[in-house]
Motif scaffolding. Structure first.
Motif, PDB file in Angstrom:
ATOM      1  N   ASN A  96       7.831  -4.789   3.511  1.00  0.00           N
ATOM      2  CA  ASN A  96       7.042  -5.243   2.371  1.00  0.00           C
ATOM      3  C   ASN A  96       5.717  -5.848   2.833  1.00  0.00           C
ATOM      4  O   ASN A  96       4.644  -5.516   2.307  1.00  0.00           O
ATOM      5  N   TRP A  97       5.784  -6.733   3.839  1.00  0.00           N
ATOM      6  CA  TRP A  97       4.568  -7.351   4.353  1.00  0.00           C
ATOM      7  C   TRP A  97       3.675  -6.334   5.052  1.00  0.00           C
ATOM      8  O   TRP A  97       2.441  -6.384   4.933  1.00  0.00           O
ATOM      9  N   ALA A  98       4.303  -5.423   5.771  1.00  0.00           N
ATOM     10  CA  ALA A  98       3.523  -4.379   6.452  1.00  0.00           C
ATOM     11  C   ALA A  98       2.808  -3.504   5.432  1.00  0.00           C
ATOM     12  O   ALA A  98       1.623  -3.170   5.591  1.00  0.00           O
ATOM     13  N   HIS A  99       3.518  -3.156   4.374  1.00  0.00           N
ATOM     14  CA  HIS A  99       2.931  -2.330   3.318  1.00  0.00           C
ATOM     15  C   HIS A  99       1.774  -3.049   2.637  1.00  0.00           C
ATOM     16  O   HIS A  99       0.703  -2.461   2.424  1.00  0.00           O
ATOM     17  N   MET A 100       1.958  -4.316   2.324  1.00  0.00           N
ATOM     18  CA  MET A 100       0.894  -5.086   1.683  1.00  0.00           C
ATOM     19  C   MET A 100      -0.314  -5.237   2.600  1.00  0.00           C
ATOM     20  O   MET A 100      -1.466  -5.148   2.151  1.00  0.00           O
ATOM     21  N   THR A 101      -0.050  -5.449   3.891  1.00  0.00           N
ATOM     22  CA  THR A 101      -1.152  -5.594   4.849  1.00  0.00           C
ATOM     23  C   THR A 101      -1.973  -4.318   4.940  1.00  0.00           C
ATOM     24  O   THR A 101      -3.212  -4.354   4.905  1.00  0.00           O
ATOM     25  N   VAL A 102      -1.285  -3.190   5.038  1.00  0.00           N
ATOM     26  CA  VAL A 102      -1.987  -1.903   5.091  1.00  0.00           C
ATOM     27  C   VAL A 102      -2.779  -1.683   3.805  1.00  0.00           C
ATOM     28  O   VAL A 102      -3.940  -1.261   3.837  1.00  0.00           O
ATOM     29  N   GLY A 103      -2.171  -1.990   2.674  1.00  0.00           N
ATOM     30  CA  GLY A 103      -2.852  -1.813   1.398  1.00  0.00           C
ATOM     31  C   GLY A 103      -4.098  -2.669   1.275  1.00  0.00           C
ATOM     32  O   GLY A 103      -5.142  -2.207   0.783  1.00  0.00           O
ATOM     33  N   ILE A 104      -4.007  -3.923   1.732  1.00  0.00           N
ATOM     34  CA  ILE A 104      -5.159  -4.823   1.677  1.00  0.00           C
ATOM     35  C   ILE A 104      -6.274  -4.325   2.590  1.00  0.00           C
ATOM     36  O   ILE A 104      -7.448  -4.320   2.213  1.00  0.00           O
ATOM     37  N   VAL A 105      -5.903  -3.882   3.796  1.00  0.00           N
ATOM     38  CA  VAL A 105      -6.911  -3.363   4.735  1.00  0.00           C
ATOM     39  C   VAL A 105      -7.613  -2.150   4.136  1.00  0.00           C
ATOM     40  O   VAL A 105      -8.847  -2.027   4.209  1.00  0.00           O
ATOM     41  N   ILE A 106      -6.854  -1.256   3.534  1.00  0.00           N
ATOM     42  CA  ILE A 106      -7.449  -0.070   2.905  1.00  0.00           C
ATOM     43  C   ILE A 106      -8.389  -0.482   1.782  1.00  0.00           C
ATOM     44  O   ILE A 106      -9.527  -0.012   1.693  1.00  0.00           O
TER      45      ILE A 106
END
Length: 201
Positions: free
Chosen positions: A106-116
């Protein structure tokens, strides 16, 4: 100004069309409350729509990667090509980090989404300041509006419009990129024009 190579524009438009068509098909398959809450990411963890999202993300990723290569010789902001490459890499990462598989993913997904999202917004901002055209300005503010809607949909405030915000955000981003393929000046031609101007003097 010299426009970008026609293949660059064709690749970008075609791959973006595939991306949006796949997401729209996902919406037709399952336009549920969960989709409004979790946005496009929901379709990556919902079995019936996973193949569609995988195709859309995959084609979109390849299109952005190739567009970055096409436009790197042009006089575009330095953030442009690296920014597109970040988004191109980030899209598949969203698929391999399903947010519903525990806290780490979940955190990894959110981090990637924020970076994008931040990269896309930064790229569009640079493009706006480099090329102040009406259509580019409209595309930028469309993207900004979508980003704001998506952002306020994050907290548990009962404002479930993540999907709508993300779609508008991505549409604005795609519009900005396509506009830039029409107006990005060619470095080689600029240098040649500059050389001719010095020769004339």
């Amino acid at each position: 100004m010299s426009p970008a190579p026609v293949p660059a524009r064709h690749v970008l438009i075609a791959t973006q069309v595939v991306f949006f068509v796949c997401v729209i098909m996902c919406i037709f398959v399952s336009h549920s409350r969960e989709a409004e809450i979790y946005g496009i990411s929901y379709y990556g963890v919902h079995a019936p729509t996973l193949p569609l999202v995988a195709i859309g993300y995959g084609v979109g990723s390849v299109g952005l990667w190739r567009t970055a290569k096409y436009l790197s010789p042009l006089d575009v902001p330095k953030i442009f090509a690296p920014g597109l490459l970040v988004v191109a890499i980030g899209l598949p990462l969203l698929l391999i980090t399903p947010f519903n598989h525990g806290a780490f993913f979940n955190w990894a997904h959110m981090t990637v989404g924020i970076v994008i999202g931040v990269t896309q917004m930064a790229t569009s901002t640079y493009l706006l300041f480099r090329q102040r055209q009406f259509s580019t300005t409209v595309a930028f503010f469309l993207q900004l509006a979508g980003g704001i809607v998506a952002a306020v949909s994050l907290p548990d405030w009962g404002f479930h419009h993540m999907l709508d915000g993300q779609m508008v955000f991505e549409l604005g981003f795609a519009w900005c990129l396509i506009q830039w393929t029409y107006v990005a000046p060619d470095k080689k031609r600029q240098m040649a024009d500059l050389s001719l101007s010095f020769d004339d003097e």
